[in-house]
Design a protein around this motif. Structure first.
Motif, PDB file in Angstrom:
ATOM      1  N   TYR A 258       6.380  -4.973  21.232  1.00  0.00           N
ATOM      2  CA  TYR A 258       5.104  -5.503  22.143  1.00  0.00           C
ATOM      3  C   TYR A 258       4.720  -4.375  23.273  1.00  0.00           C
ATOM      4  O   TYR A 258       5.463  -3.538  23.799  1.00  0.00           O
ATOM      5  N   ILE A 259       3.311  -4.182  22.911  1.00  0.00           N
ATOM      6  CA  ILE A 259       2.557  -3.216  23.894  1.00  0.00           C
ATOM      7  C   ILE A 259       2.296  -4.252  24.915  1.00  0.00           C
ATOM      8  O   ILE A 259       1.482  -4.979  25.228  1.00  0.00           O
ATOM      9  N   ASP A 260       3.307  -3.827  26.254  1.00  0.00           N
ATOM     10  CA  ASP A 260       3.018  -4.823  27.274  1.00  0.00           C
ATOM     11  C   ASP A 260       1.669  -4.229  28.199  1.00  0.00           C
ATOM     12  O   ASP A 260       1.006  -5.221  28.497  1.00  0.00           O
ATOM     13  N   PHE A 261       1.496  -2.900  28.462  1.00  0.00           N
ATOM     14  CA  PHE A 261       0.426  -2.632  29.062  1.00  0.00           C
ATOM     15  C   PHE A 261      -0.026  -1.253  28.735  1.00  0.00           C
ATOM     16  O   PHE A 261       0.830  -0.271  28.280  1.00  0.00           O
ATOM     17  N   LEU A 262      -1.326  -1.081  28.649  1.00  0.00           N
ATOM     18  CA  LEU A 262      -1.902   0.255  28.195  1.00  0.00           C
ATOM     19  C   LEU A 262      -3.200   0.478  29.128  1.00  0.00           C
ATOM     20  O   LEU A 262      -3.985  -0.636  29.133  1.00  0.00           O
ATOM     21  N   GLY A 263      -3.134   1.370  30.014  1.00  0.00           N
ATOM     22  CA  GLY A 263      -4.213   1.369  30.862  1.00  0.00           C
ATOM     23  C   GLY A 263      -4.704   2.791  31.112  1.00  0.00           C
ATOM     24  O   GLY A 263      -3.796   3.872  31.013  1.00  0.00           O
ATOM     25  N   VAL A 264      -5.966   2.943  31.485  1.00  0.00           N
ATOM     26  CA  VAL A 264      -6.308   4.397  31.732  1.00  0.00           C
ATOM     27  C   VAL A 264      -7.292   4.276  33.097  1.00  0.00           C
ATOM     28  O   VAL A 264      -8.021   3.327  33.003  1.00  0.00           O
ATOM     29  N   GLY A 274      -6.556   6.549  25.716  1.00  0.00           N
ATOM     30  CA  GLY A 274      -5.955   5.118  25.471  1.00  0.00           C
ATOM     31  C   GLY A 274      -5.363   5.154  23.899  1.00  0.00           C
ATOM     32  O   GLY A 274      -4.244   4.574  23.523  1.00  0.00           O
ATOM     33  N   GLN A 275      -6.318   5.639  23.082  1.00  0.00           N
ATOM     34  CA  GLN A 275      -6.014   5.816  21.599  1.00  0.00           C
ATOM     35  C   GLN A 275      -4.540   6.691  21.512  1.00  0.00           C
ATOM     36  O   GLN A 275      -3.855   6.405  20.724  1.00  0.00           O
TER      37      GLN A 275
END
Length: 285
Positions: A258-264, A274-275
Motif C-alpha cells: 500500500y502506497i500510503d503517501f507520495l509527495g513532491v 514522483g515517478q
C-alpha cells in the motif's frame, strides 16, 4: 493498494467526538442495536464483505474493505486490539443481521477511522442514521473522526452529511498488479535516513495536514529500515535533496503493498520525481 475513488469526510471544527470502548447505543435506539464484543467482530466479516459491495463492484466504504475475501477480513477484525476498535450491529427480532458500523481508533492520537454504516436490503428506514449516531455516542473524547464513503455512493455520503460531517479531501485510489509494473532502480532515490527526517516531515505536514500517519510513525519506519532482522513492514524513501518522499506499507496477509503517501515539493514538480519514488516503492514490493 486499495481499489476505489473515495471522499474523505471529517467532523466539523471543533470536533466533539471519539470513544472509549465499547460504548452504548444512543437514546431511543431499538434494542436490536448493540455494541459488539471483540470476539464477535470476525463473525460479521461475511456481512461486511457482502454489503460493502457497490453496484459497480467496488467498495461502498473504502476503510471497511480490509481484504478481498471474507477470510482475510475476518482475520483483520480478529487481530484488532479490543481498545483499538469499536463496532455495533443491528439485528432483527428473528436474528437476521440488518446493519453494521465501526471504527478503528487510536486513543493516543485521539483519532478514529470509521467503517460503514453498511445495511442489508431488509434494514428499516433510518437504520444507517441510527447506526452512525450509536457510534458517535460511543466514541467520546476524540479530536478527529474520518470517514471514507465512495463518492458515487450518494446515500452513504448523505448519512454523514446529516450527522454534520463535511468533505475535506478527495482521494483517487488506484490499483495495479505489481508483477505487471516496471521495477526500476534509481540512484536519485534512496531509503530515507534520520538526517532526512526533518525535511520529510516538513513536506509531509505541508502536503497532508490530516495524515493518518504521524511523526512517530514515520520516525519508527525510518529507524526500522536499518534493522537487518526480518524486513520492515513500512518503508520511507526520499530523493537526494529530500524534495520528494514516499511511504509504503507491506500487507502480506492481503498480498499487497500500500502506497500510503507520495509527495513532491510543489516547486519541484514536473521533473519526474514522483515517478522515481513510485518505482522505488514498486521495486521494494
Amino acid at each position: 493498494m486499495s481499489t476505489a475513488p473515495a471522499d474523505a469526510a471529517s467532523t466539523p471544527s471543533p470536533p466533539s467526538f471519539t470513544p472509549p470502548f465499547p460504548g452504548a447505543a444512543g437514546p431511543g435506539d431499538p434494542p436490536a442495536l448493540q455494541p459488539l464484543a471483540p470476539q464477535d467482530w470476525p463473525r460479521w466479516a461475511d456481512f461486511v464483505h457482502t454489503h460493502n459491495q457497490g453496484p459497480s463492484g467496488g467498495p461502498r466504504c473504502l476503510h471497511a474493505q480490509q481484504g478481498d475475501t471474507v477470510e482475510a477480513l475476518a482475520k483483520e477484525l480478529a487481530a484488532l486490539p479490543p481498545d483499538g476498535a469499536a463496532f455495533w450491529g443491528l439485528q432483527g427480532t428473528d436474528g437476521d443481521r440488518w446493519g453494521w458500523i465501526g471504527a478503528a481508533v487510536d486513543p493516543a492520537r485521539t483519532r478514529a477511522w470509521l467503517r460503514g454504516p453498511l445495511l442489508a436490503p431488509a434494514a428499516p428506514p433510518g437504520s444507517a442514521d441510527r447506526l452512525l449516531r450509536a457510534l458517535l455516542d460511543g466514541l467520546d473524547g476524540l479530536a478527529c473522526l474520518d470517514a471514507f464513503p465512495t463518492e458515487q455512493d450518494t446515500a452513504l455520503n448523505a448519512v454523514y452529511e446529516r450527522a454534520g460531517f463535511t468533505c475535506v479531501d478527495r482521494h483517487r485510489v488506484m490499483r495495479a498488479p505489481l508483477a505487471a509494473l516496471p521495477r526500476l532502480q534509481d540512484p536519485a532515490v534512496r531509503a530515507a535516513t534520520l538526517s532526512d527526517l526533518p525535511a520529510v516531515l516538513a513536506l509531509h505536514h505541508a502536503l497532508f495536514p490530516s495524515s493518518y500517519l504521524g511523526d512517530e510513525d514515520l520516525r519508527a519506519a525510518v529507524q526500522a529500515q536499518g534493522d537487518a532482522a526480518g524486513g520492515p513492514a513500512r518503508r520511507v524513501w526520499a530523493t537526494a535533496d529530500a524534495a520528494g518522499y514516499a511511504v509504503a506499507t507491506d500487507e502480506p496477509d492481503m498480498d499487497e503493498v500500500y502506497i500510503d503517501f507520495l509527495g513532491v515539493d510543489p516547486g519541484r514538480r514536473g521533473a519526474g520525481l514522483g515517478q522515481r519514488l513510485l518505482h522505488a516503492a514498486m521495486a521494494w514490493g
